[in-house]
Write a protein that holds these residues in place. Structure first.
Motif, PDB file in Angstrom:
ATOM      1  N   ARG A   1     -20.005  28.604   2.251  1.00 57.31           N
ATOM      2  CA  ARG A   1     -18.802  28.612   1.421  1.00 57.31           C
ATOM      3  C   ARG A   1     -18.407  30.049   1.084  1.00 57.31           C
ATOM      4  O   ARG A   1     -19.235  30.839   0.640  1.00 57.31           O
ATOM      5  N   PRO A   2     -17.128  30.427   1.273  1.00 63.89           N
ATOM      6  CA  PRO A   2     -16.705  31.806   0.985  1.00 63.89           C
ATOM      7  C   PRO A   2     -16.667  32.074  -0.517  1.00 63.89           C
ATOM      8  O   PRO A   2     -16.500  31.158  -1.324  1.00 63.89           O
ATOM      9  N   GLU A   3     -16.812  33.341  -0.871  1.00 67.96           N
ATOM     10  CA  GLU A   3     -16.799  33.743  -2.274  1.00 67.96           C
ATOM     11  C   GLU A   3     -15.511  34.503  -2.593  1.00 67.96           C
ATOM     12  O   GLU A   3     -15.032  35.305  -1.787  1.00 67.96           O
ATOM     13  N   ASN A   4     -14.978  34.229  -3.791  1.00 68.14           N
ATOM     14  CA  ASN A   4     -13.787  34.909  -4.304  1.00 68.14           C
ATOM     15  C   ASN A   4     -12.606  34.829  -3.333  1.00 68.14           C
ATOM     16  O   ASN A   4     -11.915  35.809  -3.071  1.00 68.14           O
TER      17      ASN A   4
ATOM     18  N   THR B   1      -9.934  27.147  -2.671  1.00 63.56           N
ATOM     19  CA  THR B   1     -11.131  26.326  -2.459  1.00 63.56           C
ATOM     20  C   THR B   1     -11.693  25.880  -3.801  1.00 63.56           C
ATOM     21  O   THR B   1     -11.704  26.656  -4.760  1.00 63.56           O
ATOM     22  N   CYS B   2     -12.138  24.641  -3.865  1.00 70.46           N
ATOM     23  CA  CYS B   2     -12.718  24.086  -5.083  1.00 70.46           C
ATOM     24  C   CYS B   2     -13.730  23.015  -4.690  1.00 70.46           C
ATOM     25  O   CYS B   2     -13.564  22.316  -3.683  1.00 70.46           O
TER      26      CYS B   2
ATOM     27  N   GLU C   1     -16.624  20.359  -0.596  1.00 67.56           N
ATOM     28  CA  GLU C   1     -15.712  21.486  -0.783  1.00 67.56           C
ATOM     29  C   GLU C   1     -14.342  21.116  -0.217  1.00 67.56           C
ATOM     30  O   GLU C   1     -14.222  20.720   0.950  1.00 67.56           O
TER      31      GLU C   1
ATOM     32  N   GLN D   1     -10.616  22.573   0.638  1.00 66.32           N
ATOM     33  CA  GLN D   1      -9.861  23.792   0.870  1.00 66.32           C
ATOM     34  C   GLN D   1      -8.382  23.472   1.031  1.00 66.32           C
ATOM     35  O   GLN D   1      -8.032  22.427   1.592  1.00 66.32           O
TER      36      GLN D   1
ATOM     37  N   PRO E   1      -8.354  33.249  -6.879  1.00 66.34           N
ATOM     38  CA  PRO E   1      -9.554  32.444  -6.574  1.00 66.34           C
ATOM     39  C   PRO E   1     -10.091  31.730  -7.810  1.00 66.34           C
ATOM     40  O   PRO E   1      -9.887  32.156  -8.946  1.00 66.34           O
TER      41      PRO E   1
ATOM     42  N   GLU F   1     -13.557  30.417  -9.753  1.00 64.10           N
ATOM     43  CA  GLU F   1     -14.947  30.872  -9.844  1.00 64.10           C
ATOM     44  C   GLU F   1     -15.838  30.054  -8.915  1.00 64.10           C
ATOM     45  O   GLU F   1     -15.719  28.831  -8.829  1.00 64.10           O
ATOM     46  N   ASN F   2     -16.763  30.767  -8.269  1.00 65.15           N
ATOM     47  CA  ASN F   2     -17.667  30.085  -7.339  1.00 65.15           C
ATOM     48  C   ASN F   2     -18.646  29.161  -8.041  1.00 65.15           C
ATOM     49  O   ASN F   2     -19.218  28.263  -7.421  1.00 65.15           O
ATOM     50  N   THR F   3     -18.860  29.373  -9.331  1.00 67.51           N
ATOM     51  CA  THR F   3     -19.812  28.547 -10.082  1.00 67.51           C
ATOM     52  C   THR F   3     -19.119  27.408 -10.822  1.00 67.51           C
ATOM     53  O   THR F   3     -19.723  26.788 -11.690  1.00 67.51           O
TER      54      THR F   3
END
Length: 452
Positions: free
Chosen positions: A283-286, A290-291, A305, A307, A381, A383-385
């Motif tokens: 999974r890409p960051e920032n 994507t959620c 995920e 996109q 973007p 947040e990835n978390t």
């Protein structure tokens, strides 16, 4: 044996003594199917009179402790409802090369020590089947092989060997001598499946049938084929991915909501016991658009995920494309997002994709899809978390979903520290330790939190 051949129309049901291209009654073309009526007293069972059974009370039916047995693959047992059932008829369908024969061969390798198995192949020779077993590393020394397509010969060997498990690879290659149509035709497939069903129910043998699929992805042959069997399994996947998903569209002995995940290797299929980690790998960051959400497949929570990509359209009618989510639901969510949040996306081409080959038919993924679209539109973007769970209504409200605590536990286990959920009437009973729960009553509130 004396037989009487007639033809019936699959549309209106009328019978005719000979084949015709057009049904005289309903006017449909190419709908007449051959059927054979046996008029002689001589039968395939040697003229023995069938054993008549009398009705018994429901409470007097004895329970067999061995009615279910494990296949050795926990993912397959999950989809079957806890294991295979003695005397059941299981139909396994999927695209060519997806791994249907590989799956059943590995199942046979697990039973080889304590159950007798007959593997009937109509597409390969015994030597070719042995070469494939050696490549997969499966020991099948105690299994019977039969390269035959004649139904009478197959049933004759079944009565002689009395196997516990019978594998048919595949049903489209079998034929009955009493019918003049070619193997794989509607009449042949229906008649051969009916004979296998009678054998399974009378002998208690568990029968696995491999079925081809047509261009639309459904099992080839008449729909009555799926009605006759006890369980219909679809083996899904793509050539670009090594992952395979097996799900049940019909199961008389279990739920149809369960999902099994496998990964294809050079030496066969391996089980994926934690699909959420696989779906989120890479999974890409920032990156905008994507959620992550959590869906429930039967009793298993799975993280997926979603996109989204929005771009200015060069056409008068923008394109709407979705993969893994129903396109009609996607268009509804886009309309709600534009009407309730003021995002001018009617002039943009929109593309929505679910990573990993999953198909999300649960409304709990609505919120994540909407937030992914909004993130792509604003080019900001998420947040990835952070994950999002909730159903979106036409007024823009976020509705409650079932098993929220179970979803949150799975989200927290994979390292997510924040989750947007529908506004609760009361406190969440057991919120995961270290997770921030963000309650939102509408998608506008959720977006205000994310893009403040």
């Amino acid at each position: 044996m004396k037989t009487k051949t007639t033809f019936y129309c699959t549309q209106c049901g009328n019978e005719y003594p000979r084949w015709m291209g057009k049904c005289p009654a309903c006017g449909a073309w190419d709908t007449l199917v051959e059927q054979v009526e046996k008029t002689s007293a001589v039968r395939k069972d040697g003229g023995k009179q069938p054993v008549r059974k009398s009705a018994v009370l429901f409470g007097e039916v004895r329970e067999d402790s061995e009615i279910r047995f494990f296949t050795g693959l926990r993912e397959l047992d999950r989809v079957l409802g806890g294991g295979a059932v003695k005397g059941s008829l299981v139909l396994v369908g999927g695209a060519p090369g997806i791994g249907k024969s590989t799956l059943l061969m590995q199942v046979c390798g697990h039973f080889i020590e304590d159950k007798s198995i007959l593997y009937v192949t109509g597409e390969e020779s015994e030597r070719q089947l042995k070469l494939r077993a050696e490549r997969l590393g499966v020991d099948l020394n105690g299994m019977y092989l039969l390269a035959e397509t004649n139904m009478d010969a197959i049933l004759s060997d079944c009565e002689r060997l009395e196997p516990d498990i019978l594998v048919i690879d595949s049903i489209q290659t079998l034929y009955d001598d009493d019918m003049t149509s070619a193997p794989g035709s509607i009449g042949q497939v229906k008649e051969c499946t009916m004979q296998l069903m009678r054998f399974a129910k009378s002998s208690g043998t568990t029968v696995f049938i491999i079925g081809h699929v047509n261009k639309e992805g459904a099992i080839a042959g008449p729909r009555v084929l799926e009605h006759m069997v006890d369980c219909v399994l679809y083996f899904e996947g793509s050539n670009s991915s090594s992952h395979r998903i097996i799900r049940a569209s019909k199961n008389r002995f279990g739920s149809t909501n369960e999902l099994g995940v496998f990964e294809m290797h050079e030496n066969g299929l391996s089980e994926v016991l934690n699909p959420s980690e696989i779906m989120l790998t890479g999974r890409p960051e920032n990156v905008p658009g994507t959620c992550v959400t959590c869906v429930i497949e039967g009793t298993r929570p799975i993280l997926a995920e979603i996109q989204a990509l929005l771009s200015t359209s060069g056409y008068s009618v923008p394109r709407r494309n979705s993969n893994g989510i129903d396109v009609n639901r996607t268009m509804m969510l886009l309309a709600v997002l534009e009407k309730r949040c003021g995002l001018k996306i009617s002039g943009c081409d929109s593309y929505i994709n679910v990573i990993g080959g999953l198909y999300l038919d649960e409304p709990a993924s609505d919120l994540a899809a909407v937030l992914a679209v909004a993130s792509s539109y604003r080019d900001k973007p998420i947040e990835n978390t952070l994950a999002a769970v909730g159903e979106v209504g036409l007024t823009g409200e976020i509705r409650m979903v079932r098993n929220l605590e179970q979803r949150l536990a799975e989200i927290s286990r994979l390292g997510f520290t924040k989750c947007i959920v529908p506004r609760q009437r009361g406190k969440i009973k057991l919120p995961p330790e270290g997770m921030e729960i963000i309650e939102a009553g509408s998608i506008r509130e959720a977006m205000q939190y994310l893009f403040r």
